[in-house]
Design a protein around this motif. Sequence first.
Motif, PDB file in Angstrom:
ATOM      1  N   PHE A   1       0.831  -1.203   0.000  1.00  8.53           N
ATOM      2  CA  PHE A   1       0.000   0.000   0.000  1.00  8.53           C
ATOM      3  C   PHE A   1       0.870   1.260   0.000  1.00  8.53           C
TER       4      PHE A   1
ATOM      5  N   SER B   1       0.971   3.760  -3.153  1.00 11.38           N
ATOM      6  CA  SER B   1       0.543   5.149  -2.903  1.00 11.38           C
ATOM      7  C   SER B   1       1.571   6.138  -3.415  1.00 11.38           C
ATOM      8  N   GLU B   2       2.852   5.832  -3.182  1.00 10.92           N
ATOM      9  CA  GLU B   2       3.927   6.699  -3.681  1.00 10.92           C
ATOM     10  C   GLU B   2       3.923   6.744  -5.209  1.00 10.92           C
TER      11      GLU B   2
ATOM     12  N   ARG C   1       1.416   6.145  -7.178  1.00 16.56           N
ATOM     13  CA  ARG C   1       0.193   6.820  -7.634  1.00 16.56           C
ATOM     14  C   ARG C   1       0.374   8.335  -7.626  1.00 16.56           C
TER      15      ARG C   1
ATOM     16  N   SER D   1      -1.028   9.120 -11.657  1.00 17.38           N
ATOM     17  CA  SER D   1      -2.366   8.783 -11.155  1.00 17.38           C
ATOM     18  C   SER D   1      -3.247   8.129 -12.216  1.00 17.38           C
TER      19      SER D   1
ATOM     20  N   TYR E   1      -3.472  -1.137  -6.643  1.00 17.37           N
ATOM     21  CA  TYR E   1      -3.797  -0.260  -5.511  1.00 17.37           C
ATOM     22  C   TYR E   1      -5.182  -0.627  -4.955  1.00 17.37           C
TER      23      TYR E   1
END
Length: 193
Positions: free
Chosen positions: A33, A37-38, A40, A44, A53
């Motif tokens: 996760f 997240s990094e 993304r 994005s 994700y």
Amino acid sequence: MAGDNAFKVRLDAAISRHNKGMQGDRTAVKDAFAQLSELRAIDSNHALLEAYYGSTLTLMARDADKLLDKADKSQQGLASLDRAISLAPGNAVIRLIRANVCLRLPENFFGRTQTAIDDFNDLLARHQRQPDLLTPIQYKQVIQGLATAYENTGKLTEARTTRQRLTQPPDDAIQRGKGASKDGKKPKVRKSK
């Protein structure tokens, strides 16, 4: 940025942690996760990243202690999986990820078994037109997943019919006929002199 090698290496590492998390490793889920997240934040709109994700969010839901956290993380994960499909509707890996996540979520809370059925059927239809779309292992997983989804929705006849596909030869072999080549023609036999 998503096309560079460093991004790919980091994404592969996050996917590896995700896969360990699927086997029950809670630390791997948290690591995946954080890594996803990094990534993304860098890109994005990367569909495969978004799918992993979303799947990781549902793994976090699985591991959460509080019921409200389970529901929230699952809904967020489903939203990401749906977004990944909208970004790349033809991507078989993404569709397989969403189908399997939807299959594993409780139907009475999330109502997503039909999504799994639709995704599995989409994969099978495309595999019939493009036989190299799924590996033999993925093909078997799709058949088993579809049969389970039908069972979960009380469609036992469809489940039985689907399971029977596992004992049949691949569709392309049936269409070609025994001994035919991939182009459907019988091989020429040379006569010896």
